[in-house]
Design a protein around this motif. Structure first.
Motif, PDB file in Angstrom:
ATOM      1  N   SER A  94       0.713  -1.015  -0.073  1.00  0.00           N
ATOM      2  CA  SER A  94       0.003  -0.008   0.025  1.00  0.00           C
ATOM      3  C   SER A  94       0.770   1.255  -0.161  1.00  0.00           C
ATOM      4  CB  SER A  94      -0.901  -0.107   1.203  1.00  0.00           C
ATOM      5  OG  SER A  94      -0.105   0.036   2.528  1.00  0.00           O
ATOM      6  N   VAL A  95       2.092   1.334   0.827  1.00  0.00           N
ATOM      7  CA  VAL A  95       2.808   2.269   0.558  1.00  0.00           C
ATOM      8  C   VAL A  95       3.364   2.776  -0.719  1.00  0.00           C
ATOM      9  CG1 VAL A  95       5.090   3.405   1.443  1.00  0.00           C
ATOM     10  CG2 VAL A  95       3.723   1.910   3.102  1.00  0.00           C
ATOM     11  N   CYS A  96       3.792   1.746  -1.448  1.00  0.00           N
ATOM     12  CA  CYS A  96       4.394   1.863  -2.829  1.00  0.00           C
ATOM     13  C   CYS A  96       3.164   2.505  -3.614  1.00  0.00           C
ATOM     14  CB  CYS A  96       4.818   0.309  -3.498  1.00  0.00           C
ATOM     15  SG  CYS A  96       6.392  -0.228  -2.782  1.00  0.00           S
ATOM     16  N   ARG A  97       2.007   1.947  -3.375  1.00  0.00           N
ATOM     17  CA  ARG A  97       0.761   2.391  -4.257  1.00  0.00           C
ATOM     18  C   ARG A  97       0.624   3.896  -3.908  1.00  0.00           C
ATOM     19  NH1 ARG A  97      -2.760  -0.744  -2.300  1.00  0.00           N
ATOM     20  NH2 ARG A  97      -3.651   0.863  -1.167  1.00  0.00           N
ATOM     21  N   GLU A  98       0.395   4.324  -2.694  1.00  0.00           N
ATOM     22  CA  GLU A  98       0.357   5.496  -2.323  1.00  0.00           C
ATOM     23  C   GLU A  98       1.213   6.636  -2.879  1.00  0.00           C
ATOM     24  OE1 GLU A  98      -2.544   6.635  -1.338  1.00  0.00           O
ATOM     25  OE2 GLU A  98      -3.656   4.579  -1.524  1.00  0.00           O
ATOM     26  N   ALA A  99       2.266   6.147  -2.855  1.00  0.00           N
ATOM     27  CA  ALA A  99       3.564   7.032  -3.241  1.00  0.00           C
ATOM     28  C   ALA A  99       3.406   7.104  -4.613  1.00  0.00           C
ATOM     29  CB  ALA A  99       4.828   6.265  -2.768  1.00  0.00           C
ATOM     30  N   SER A 100       3.174   6.252  -5.430  1.00  0.00           N
ATOM     31  CA  SER A 100       3.128   6.220  -6.897  1.00  0.00           C
ATOM     32  C   SER A 100       1.945   7.421  -7.120  1.00  0.00           C
ATOM     33  CB  SER A 100       2.634   4.906  -7.745  1.00  0.00           C
ATOM     34  OG  SER A 100       3.796   3.978  -7.580  1.00  0.00           O
ATOM     35  N   ILE A 101       0.884   7.208  -6.397  1.00  0.00           N
ATOM     36  CA  ILE A 101      -0.241   8.198  -6.916  1.00  0.00           C
ATOM     37  C   ILE A 101       0.028   9.529  -6.281  1.00  0.00           C
ATOM     38  CG2 ILE A 101      -2.665   8.571  -6.239  1.00  0.00           C
ATOM     39  CD1 ILE A 101      -3.151   5.623  -5.670  1.00  0.00           C
ATOM     40  N   LEU A 102       0.551   9.718  -5.331  1.00  0.00           N
ATOM     41  CA  LEU A 102       1.065  11.126  -4.894  1.00  0.00           C
ATOM     42  C   LEU A 102       2.239  11.736  -5.851  1.00  0.00           C
ATOM     43  CD1 LEU A 102       0.685  13.214  -2.759  1.00  0.00           C
ATOM     44  CD2 LEU A 102       2.240  12.124  -1.419  1.00  0.00           C
ATOM     45  N   TYR A 103       3.200  10.847  -6.228  1.00  0.00           N
ATOM     46  CA  TYR A 103       4.084  11.269  -7.265  1.00  0.00           C
ATOM     47  C   TYR A 103       3.486  11.649  -8.561  1.00  0.00           C
ATOM     48  CZ  TYR A 103       8.265  11.266 -10.220  1.00  0.00           C
ATOM     49  OH  TYR A 103       9.247  11.277 -10.885  1.00  0.00           O
ATOM     50  N   ALA A 104       2.544  10.969  -9.146  1.00  0.00           N
ATOM     51  CA  ALA A 104       1.688  11.373 -10.299  1.00  0.00           C
ATOM     52  C   ALA A 104       1.202  12.611 -10.062  1.00  0.00           C
ATOM     53  CB  ALA A 104       0.702   9.977 -10.450  1.00  0.00           C
ATOM     54  N   ASN A 105       0.419  12.745  -8.944  1.00  0.00           N
ATOM     55  CA  ASN A 105      -0.387  13.970  -8.891  1.00  0.00           C
ATOM     56  C   ASN A 105       0.476  14.911  -8.663  1.00  0.00           C
ATOM     57  OD1 ASN A 105      -2.382  15.804  -8.265  1.00  0.00           O
ATOM     58  ND2 ASN A 105      -3.065  14.704  -6.131  1.00  0.00           N
ATOM     59  N   ALA A 106       1.539  15.195  -8.046  1.00  0.00           N
ATOM     60  CA  ALA A 106       2.706  16.174  -7.945  1.00  0.00           C
ATOM     61  C   ALA A 106       3.267  16.639  -9.265  1.00  0.00           C
ATOM     62  CB  ALA A 106       3.686  15.858  -7.017  1.00  0.00           C
ATOM     63  N   GLU A 107       3.649  15.578 -10.045  1.00  0.00           N
ATOM     64  CA  GLU A 107       4.251  15.851 -11.418  1.00  0.00           C
ATOM     65  C   GLU A 107       3.122  16.483 -12.381  1.00  0.00           C
ATOM     66  OE1 GLU A 107       7.213  15.736 -12.546  1.00  0.00           O
ATOM     67  OE2 GLU A 107       7.994  15.077 -10.626  1.00  0.00           O
TER      68      GLU A 107
END
Length: 549
Positions: A72-85
């Motif tokens: 879940s940490v990997c998934r949430e990090a990916s979503i947050l990274y995509a949102n920031a970019e």
């Protein structure tokens, strides 16, 4: 003994070292996971305040995750990274990361899938693919409504409104913004309230009202310390001041927006800032400054387009990857359909086998029933045959009795005929004796003696009823013949009928003459008369004709 002890000590030391090493590795892994979670929390707080910092923190968290076994940490990090970019204008990287996050998501986690759909729709809207953006937004909205998550439903309405703005459908866009704003105010979600207020100032309208709206959004975002949102708010405030024909105030607001944009490095917002600043300078009559800002915007747009040409290639790769994933999903669906088909086939085979077994049992039962019926029919036939045999035996007995009766009657007839013959013979002997006596008598006594013989014959004939008895008996035994004879020849006399009966019985003329006490010539004459009465020609046999009756 000493080398053996040293060897044992070596193995013990090696085991202890391996154990310590494993503990260190596990502790480092746990620390890394804890650090990833911490970095992720920090990135969340910096998302709208400083998207660049949020992107860096989320990227560090991703590097600390075990991507071979994403959690879940990997998934949430990916979503947050995509949102920031996405906030920074790096849409291709955002799309790629969102697809990666989608791959990490469990199929039962509908909420996470819907969040990813919202972000994907936002990026595709910015890239101009409004149809796909609307499709993803509709899927996310349906999921959040089914889950009862009002906050995310409001976000979906906001994203739909932004997409409608890009197609210049301002009235419909404001409708969605106000729906989202109503939900956000009920939930007291300040961030969402500020976002909707800002979006309502992206298009022209009542400038005084929109300036009040944007001031409320600025107040909320200052409270939240959301630098990216503040940069967008001041950009939109400058735009609305231009619509209100207040160029100097517009330039002041755009200058504030520029400071926030420089701080966070949001080039998309900078492009908007150049455009609105050019509008304000042109309204103020400073066309040189307006031209310079338009030139800066053109250069930045060209730069973004050059980057986008490379990003489009990456986006095509990403889309191909998405298509491969779609094909894989379709393959899984087909595999599922094949499994269902196999199951249905086995059910069909089982059903056919059951029907076959039922048919077999029915056939055996029917065959058994027919065998029973056949046995019963055989028994009935056997009983019928026994009954027929019994009837045949009874018929044979009756025939035997009838034959015996006929034989008895024949015996009686023969006995009577024998008695008749005996009587005749006795009469003939008596006449012969009387004739012998007459030979011895003189001539004068001969005539009286002959008269005596004649009287004797007449007396015998009048007192002899044997022939009559025989005729009556014969008539009784041949009633059918006599009836047929009378029906066909009703004019026959009694004597003719008796003669016909005796001829049919096979008696000769001499036998008939002896029975009736008549001469042979008389019997022949009577036969002639009978033939004439019956209408029989001379060449026909009288006996055969009478037998045919």
């Amino acid at each position: 003994m000493t080398p053996i002890l040293k060897l044992s000590e070596y193995h013990a030391f090696r085991c202890i070292s391996l154990t310590i090493l494993m503990l260190v590795v596990n502790s480092q892994r746990l620390a890394a996971e804890n650090d990833a979670a911490t970095l992720l929390q920090r990135a969340v707080t910096h998302l709208y305040a400083d998207p660049k910092e949020a992107s860096a923190l989320a990227n560090r968290a991703l590097k600390l995750c075990d991507m071979s076994k994403p959690d879940s940490v990997c998934r949430e990090a990916s979503i947050l990274y995509a949102n920031a970019e996405q906030l920074l204008g790096n849409f291709d990287l955002s799309i790629k990361t969102l697809f990666d996050a989608e791959q990490m998501t469990d199929s039962t986690d509908l909420h996470t899938f819907a969040r990813i759909f919202v972000l994907q729709g936002r990026v595709f809207s910015k890239l101009g693919d409004y149809a796909r953006a609307n499709k993803l937004n509709d899927r996310a909205t349906a999921i959040f409504k089914s889950l009862g998550d009002s906050a995310w439903v409001a976000k979906c309405y906001t994203e739909r409104g932004v997409t409608l703005l890009n197609t210049d459908e301002f009235i419909l866009a404001e409708h969605f913004f106000r729906k989202s704003l109503d939900i956000s105010r009920k939930l007291k979600n300040l961030e969402a309230i500020a976002r909707n207020l800002n979006n309502m100032c992206l298009y022209p309208g009542d400038s005084d009202e929109k300036l009040k709206i944007i001031e409320e959004a600025i107040t909320i975002n200052k409270h939240l310390d959301s630098k990216w949102a503040l940069g967008e708010n001041y950009n939109n405030k400058g735009k609305q001041l231009c619509y209100a024909n207040k160029p100097r105030e517009a330039l002041a607001a755009l200058e504030i927006a520029n400071r926030y944009i420089d701080e966070i490095g949001a080039r998309e917002l900078l492009c908007d800032n150049y455009e609105y600043t050019a509008m304000a300078n042109a309204a103020a009559g400073n066309f040189k400054a307006a031209y310079e800002n338009m030139e800066k915007m053109t250069v930045l747009v060209s730069e973004l387009q050059r980057h986008n040409s490379q990003r489009n290639t990456d986006l095509d790769i990403t889309r191909k990857r998405f298509e491969n994933q779609k094909l894989a999903a379709e393959k899984q669906e087909k595999d599922y359909e094949i499994r269902i088909l196999h199951r249905n086939l086995w059910i069909l085979i089982g059903g056919v086998m059951m029907i076959a077994v039922c048919c077999l049992f029915y056939y055996l039962w029917y065959k058994h029933k027919k065998n029973l019926e056949l046995i019963q029919a055989n028994q009935d036939l056997h009983l019928a045959e026994k009954e027929v045999d019994s009837l045949k035996m009874r018929q044979q007995q009756l025939e035997l009795e009838n034959t015996q009766n006929l034989l008895s009657e024949s015996r009686q007839e023969l006995t009577g005929f024998a008695a008749f013959l005996k009587s005749r013979n006795e009469m003939m002997e008596k006449i012969r004796d009387m004739l012998k006596e007459g030979y011895k008598l003189p001539h004068d006594e001969m005539v009286p003696h002959l008269k005596k013989i004649s009287a004797f014959i007449s007396s015998y004939a009048s007192h002899d009823d044997t022939s009559k008895t025989l005729l009556l008996k014969a008539e009784e035994l041949n009633k059918d013949f006599m009836n047929n004879l009378l029906q066909k020849h009703p004019n026959l006399t009694k004597g003719e009928r008796n003669l016909a009966l005796l001829i049919r019985g096979g008696m000769s003329t001499k036998e008939i003459s002896m029975l009736l006490g008549l001469e042979t010539k008389t019997i022949n004459m009577n036969r002639y008369r009978l033939r004439k009465a019956l209408g029989i020609p001379q060449d026909a046999d009288l006996h055969d004709y009478l037998t045919s009756l």
